[in-house]
Design a protein around this motif. Structure first.
Motif, PDB file in Angstrom:
ATOM      1  N   ALA A 254       8.969   3.853  -8.857  1.00  0.00           N
ATOM      2  CA  ALA A 254       7.810   3.105  -9.167  1.00  0.00           C
ATOM      3  C   ALA A 254       7.923   1.594  -8.869  1.00  0.00           C
ATOM      4  CB  ALA A 254       7.771   3.209 -11.155  1.00  0.00           C
ATOM      5  N   PHE A 255       9.271   1.128  -9.530  1.00  0.00           N
ATOM      6  CA  PHE A 255       9.942  -0.189  -9.297  1.00  0.00           C
ATOM      7  C   PHE A 255       9.780  -0.357  -7.456  1.00  0.00           C
ATOM      8  CE2 PHE A 255      10.825   0.626 -13.805  1.00  0.00           C
ATOM      9  CZ  PHE A 255      10.585  -1.192 -14.233  1.00  0.00           C
ATOM     10  N   LEU A 256      10.295   0.197  -6.783  1.00  0.00           N
ATOM     11  CA  LEU A 256      10.712   0.372  -5.676  1.00  0.00           C
ATOM     12  C   LEU A 256       9.691  -0.197  -4.677  1.00  0.00           C
ATOM     13  CD1 LEU A 256      12.223   0.365  -2.851  1.00  0.00           C
ATOM     14  CD2 LEU A 256      11.314   3.061  -2.527  1.00  0.00           C
ATOM     15  N   SER A 257       8.183   1.219  -5.304  1.00  0.00           N
ATOM     16  CA  SER A 257       7.318   0.242  -4.760  1.00  0.00           C
ATOM     17  C   SER A 257       6.555  -0.583  -4.868  1.00  0.00           C
ATOM     18  CB  SER A 257       5.852   1.820  -4.841  1.00  0.00           C
ATOM     19  OG  SER A 257       5.796   2.095  -6.603  1.00  0.00           O
ATOM     20  N   TYR A 258       6.363  -0.601  -6.196  1.00  0.00           N
ATOM     21  CA  TYR A 258       5.814  -2.255  -6.804  1.00  0.00           C
ATOM     22  C   TYR A 258       6.782  -3.755  -6.288  1.00  0.00           C
ATOM     23  CZ  TYR A 258       5.230  -6.289 -10.569  1.00  0.00           C
ATOM     24  OH  TYR A 258       4.777  -7.250 -10.659  1.00  0.00           O
ATOM     25  N   TYR A 259       7.697  -3.314  -6.154  1.00  0.00           N
ATOM     26  CA  TYR A 259       8.421  -4.787  -4.748  1.00  0.00           C
ATOM     27  C   TYR A 259       8.137  -4.219  -4.085  1.00  0.00           C
ATOM     28  CZ  TYR A 259      12.369  -6.835  -3.222  1.00  0.00           C
ATOM     29  OH  TYR A 259      13.125  -7.868  -1.923  1.00  0.00           O
ATOM     30  N   ILE A 260       8.180  -3.571  -2.687  1.00  0.00           N
ATOM     31  CA  ILE A 260       7.422  -4.056  -1.843  1.00  0.00           C
ATOM     32  C   ILE A 260       6.431  -4.421  -1.980  1.00  0.00           C
ATOM     33  CG2 ILE A 260       7.229  -2.296   0.513  1.00  0.00           C
ATOM     34  CD1 ILE A 260       9.590  -0.622  -0.052  1.00  0.00           C
ATOM     35  N   ALA A 261       5.249  -3.643  -2.717  1.00  0.00           N
ATOM     36  CA  ALA A 261       3.954  -4.280  -2.561  1.00  0.00           C
ATOM     37  C   ALA A 261       3.660  -5.581  -3.181  1.00  0.00           C
ATOM     38  CB  ALA A 261       2.752  -3.395  -3.827  1.00  0.00           C
ATOM     39  N   THR A 262       4.483  -6.544  -3.724  1.00  0.00           N
ATOM     40  CA  THR A 262       4.403  -7.625  -3.898  1.00  0.00           C
ATOM     41  C   THR A 262       5.159  -8.621  -2.940  1.00  0.00           C
ATOM     42  OG1 THR A 262       6.377  -7.408  -5.590  1.00  0.00           O
ATOM     43  CG2 THR A 262       3.774  -7.099  -6.942  1.00  0.00           C
ATOM     44  N   ARG A 263       6.235  -8.272  -2.892  1.00  0.00           N
ATOM     45  CA  ARG A 263       7.012  -8.974  -1.921  1.00  0.00           C
ATOM     46  C   ARG A 263       6.318  -8.763  -0.753  1.00  0.00           C
ATOM     47  NH1 ARG A 263      11.492 -11.531  -2.126  1.00  0.00           N
ATOM     48  NH2 ARG A 263      12.837 -11.711   0.136  1.00  0.00           N
ATOM     49  N   TYR A 264       5.450  -7.510  -0.200  1.00  0.00           N
ATOM     50  CA  TYR A 264       5.386  -7.510   1.383  1.00  0.00           C
ATOM     51  C   TYR A 264       3.548  -7.613   1.436  1.00  0.00           C
ATOM     52  CZ  TYR A 264      10.199  -6.999   2.026  1.00  0.00           C
ATOM     53  OH  TYR A 264      11.619  -7.097   2.258  1.00  0.00           O
ATOM     54  N   ARG A 265       2.930  -8.324   0.176  1.00  0.00           N
ATOM     55  CA  ARG A 265       1.849  -7.951   0.649  1.00  0.00           C
ATOM     56  C   ARG A 265       0.653  -8.422   1.880  1.00  0.00           C
ATOM     57  NH1 ARG A 265      -2.508 -10.438  -0.940  1.00  0.00           N
ATOM     58  NH2 ARG A 265      -1.326 -11.931  -1.573  1.00  0.00           N
ATOM     59  N   MET A 266       1.511  -9.668   1.699  1.00  0.00           N
ATOM     60  CA  MET A 266       0.701 -10.121   3.293  1.00  0.00           C
ATOM     61  C   MET A 266       0.890  -9.795   4.013  1.00  0.00           C
ATOM     62  SD  MET A 266      -1.141 -12.856   1.657  1.00  0.00           S
ATOM     63  CE  MET A 266      -1.787 -13.230   3.421  1.00  0.00           C
ATOM     64  N   ARG A 267       2.230  -9.252   4.644  1.00  0.00           N
ATOM     65  CA  ARG A 267       2.204  -8.430   5.872  1.00  0.00           C
ATOM     66  C   ARG A 267       1.623  -7.565   5.722  1.00  0.00           C
ATOM     67  NH1 ARG A 267       8.493  -9.100   7.110  1.00  0.00           N
ATOM     68  NH2 ARG A 267       9.162 -11.011   6.359  1.00  0.00           N
ATOM     69  N   ILE A 268       1.834  -6.794   4.743  1.00  0.00           N
ATOM     70  CA  ILE A 268       0.667  -5.499   4.604  1.00  0.00           C
ATOM     71  C   ILE A 268      -0.258  -5.366   5.347  1.00  0.00           C
ATOM     72  CG2 ILE A 268       0.043  -3.045   3.466  1.00  0.00           C
ATOM     73  CD1 ILE A 268       3.334  -3.624   2.127  1.00  0.00           C
ATOM     74  N   ILE A 269      -1.823  -6.558   4.110  1.00  0.00           N
ATOM     75  CA  ILE A 269      -2.422  -6.073   3.887  1.00  0.00           C
ATOM     76  C   ILE A 269      -3.133  -7.794   5.924  1.00  0.00           C
ATOM     77  CG2 ILE A 269      -2.972  -7.219   2.019  1.00  0.00           C
ATOM     78  CD1 ILE A 269      -3.485  -9.935   2.289  1.00  0.00           C
ATOM     79  N   LYS A 270      -2.203  -8.162   6.423  1.00  0.00           N
ATOM     80  CA  LYS A 270      -2.782  -8.618   7.548  1.00  0.00           C
ATOM     81  C   LYS A 270      -2.847  -6.931   8.761  1.00  0.00           C
ATOM     82  CE  LYS A 270      -1.105 -13.310   7.552  1.00  0.00           C
ATOM     83  NZ  LYS A 270       0.896 -14.280   7.932  1.00  0.00           N
ATOM     84  N   THR A 271      -1.679  -6.576   8.488  1.00  0.00           N
ATOM     85  CA  THR A 271      -1.683  -5.848   8.849  1.00  0.00           C
ATOM     86  C   THR A 271      -3.118  -4.058   8.806  1.00  0.00           C
ATOM     87  OG1 THR A 271       0.800  -4.946   9.023  1.00  0.00           O
ATOM     88  CG2 THR A 271      -0.644  -3.329   9.560  1.00  0.00           C
ATOM     89  N   VAL A 272      -2.920  -4.145   7.608  1.00  0.00           N
ATOM     90  CA  VAL A 272      -4.634  -3.230   7.055  1.00  0.00           C
ATOM     91  C   VAL A 272      -5.690  -4.064   7.825  1.00  0.00           C
ATOM     92  CG1 VAL A 272      -6.191  -2.406   5.792  1.00  0.00           C
ATOM     93  CG2 VAL A 272      -3.454  -2.408   5.313  1.00  0.00           C
ATOM     94  N   TYR A 274      -6.036  -5.935  10.887  1.00  0.00           N
ATOM     95  CA  TYR A 274      -5.926  -5.783  12.205  1.00  0.00           C
ATOM     96  C   TYR A 274      -7.026  -4.388  11.858  1.00  0.00           C
ATOM     97  CZ  TYR A 274      -4.457  -4.713  16.563  1.00  0.00           C
ATOM     98  OH  TYR A 274      -4.077  -4.533  18.113  1.00  0.00           O
ATOM     99  N   LEU A 275      -6.016  -3.171  11.461  1.00  0.00           N
ATOM    100  CA  LEU A 275      -6.130  -2.107  11.458  1.00  0.00           C
ATOM    101  C   LEU A 275      -7.700  -1.214  11.607  1.00  0.00           C
ATOM    102  CD1 LEU A 275      -3.456   0.152   9.846  1.00  0.00           C
ATOM    103  CD2 LEU A 275      -3.901  -0.005  12.681  1.00  0.00           C
ATOM    104  N   PHE A 276      -8.805  -2.370  10.075  1.00  0.00           N
ATOM    105  CA  PHE A 276      -9.665  -2.132  10.008  1.00  0.00           C
ATOM    106  C   PHE A 276     -10.905  -3.348  10.821  1.00  0.00           C
ATOM    107  CE2 PHE A 276      -7.528   0.539   6.908  1.00  0.00           C
ATOM    108  CZ  PHE A 276      -9.059   1.547   6.967  1.00  0.00           C
ATOM    109  N   SER A 277      -9.906  -3.937  11.930  1.00  0.00           N
ATOM    110  CA  SER A 277     -11.006  -4.876  11.762  1.00  0.00           C
ATOM    111  C   SER A 277     -11.777  -5.777  11.234  1.00  0.00           C
ATOM    112  CB  SER A 277     -11.945  -4.500  13.618  1.00  0.00           C
ATOM    113  OG  SER A 277     -10.892  -4.348  14.581  1.00  0.00           O
ATOM    114  N   LEU A 278     -11.033  -6.575  10.523  1.00  0.00           N
ATOM    115  CA  LEU A 278     -11.905  -7.030   9.294  1.00  0.00           C
ATOM    116  C   LEU A 278     -11.403  -8.738   9.169  1.00  0.00           C
ATOM    117  CD1 LEU A 278     -11.838  -4.576   5.762  1.00  0.00           C
ATOM    118  CD2 LEU A 278     -13.447  -4.491   7.666  1.00  0.00           C
ATOM    119  N   GLU A 279     -12.315  -9.632   8.988  1.00  0.00           N
ATOM    120  CA  GLU A 279     -12.177 -10.965   8.826  1.00  0.00           C
ATOM    121  C   GLU A 279     -12.698 -11.539   7.496  1.00  0.00           C
ATOM    122  OE1 GLU A 279     -13.890 -12.541  11.850  1.00  0.00           O
ATOM    123  OE2 GLU A 279     -13.229 -11.092  13.504  1.00  0.00           O
TER     124      GLU A 279
END
Length: 285
Positions: A254-272, A274-279
């Motif tokens: 739980a703590f690991l997933s929370y840490y990754i999600a909060t720390r790297y959210r912007m990188r992840i949502i940019k990837t998402v 891009y994958l969904f071609s959303l703007e």
């Protein structure tokens, strides 16, 4: 029997709990905002660009994990380790202490929390984050759920751990013996009742608590989430399901997933995006 009878109970109960919780925990200013018909188009835009991709990802990963048995059979995977033996050597029958206060009323209450309370917590957290426009927290919540499922999945396949109720003679499988329908449903998705390490109930409920407590300002809901999460931790031991090691691994996940999600959210949502071609941009007042 199938899982239909139990689902026909779980769905309306969780919906009723969510309906009541909506009017208790969602601030009035947010509830009134959705009543304005002029905002419907803007709200739909917000949903599409900021919610749909994450719901799709979470749904896909959830179904992927639930089809574990089909995947194992198709790939002809044979687990090589039985961790329950090593866990028993490590912690013995410690979890049996939780059943020293066993009573029928406590058993039914624990089963309600384990089945309905857990489902409500996961679903209503989505609802409250959407309703209060906590877009960043919503994205982090969805990312965390995805990470938890993906990390837990290999353990369930390669290192199965059988529930304590059917492993330790000093522990009664209270949940599984409570009702034949419950046993049928649980065994339909986990035939050998060995998807214990790490505990998803511990991981997901703790992660939801972290998101609500640290990423929102919903004071009343924070209190409720903390209490419910703590109750869920108790039920996984009392009902004869998880080992202490399962719980610890779930909390760490739980703590690991929370840490990754909060720390790297912007990188992840940019990837998402891009994958969904959303703007789409976040919905702003």
């Amino acid at each position: 029997m199938t899982n239909i009878p139990l689902m026909s109970i779980i769905v309306p109960v969780v919906l009723l709990l969510s309906f009541l919780a909506y009017y208790i925990f969602v601030p009035k200013n947010h509830r009134r905002k959705y009543a304005d018909i002029s905002l419907k188009g803007k709200y739909a835009y917000y949903l599409f660009f900021n919610l749909l991709p994450y719901l799709l990802i979470v749904s896909f990963v959830y179904l992927f994990v639930k089809f574990q048995n089909l995947i194992v059979d198709y790939l002809n995977i044979v687990p090589y380790y039985e961790l329950a033996e090593y866990i028993f050597l490590l912690e013995g029958g410690t979890v049996s202490l939780f059943q020293n206060i066993m009573t029928p009323g406590l058993t039914y209450f624990s089963a309600f929390i384990y089945i309905f309370g857990f489902s409500f917590l996961l679903i209503f957290t989505f609802v409250v984050l959407i309703s209060t426009k906590k877009v960043e927290a919503l994205q982090e919540y969805a990312i965390s759920i995805t990470i938890i499922y993906l990390v837990a999945f290999p353990f369930y396949i390669f290192t199965p751990v059988r529930v304590t109720g059917y492993t330790l003679p000093s522990v009664v499988p209270l949940l599984y013996e409570l009702n034949p329908i419950i046993y049928e449903v649980l065994s339909s998705v986990d035939p050998y009742l060995d998807n214990c390490f790490p505990s998803l109930h511990a991981a997901l409920s703790t992660m939801a608590m972290l998101v609500i407590v640290f990423r929102t300002d919903l004071k009343k809901f924070k209190v409720m989430v903390v209490i419910l999460a703590l109750l869920i931790q108790f039920t996984i031991f009392y009902l004869g399901i998880h080992w202490i090691s399962d719980f610890i691994a779930g909390i760490l996940l739980a703590f690991l997933s929370y840490y990754i999600a909060t720390r790297y959210r912007m990188r992840i949502i940019k990837t998402v995006a891009y994958l969904f071609s959303l703007e789409g941009d976040e919905w702003k007042d």
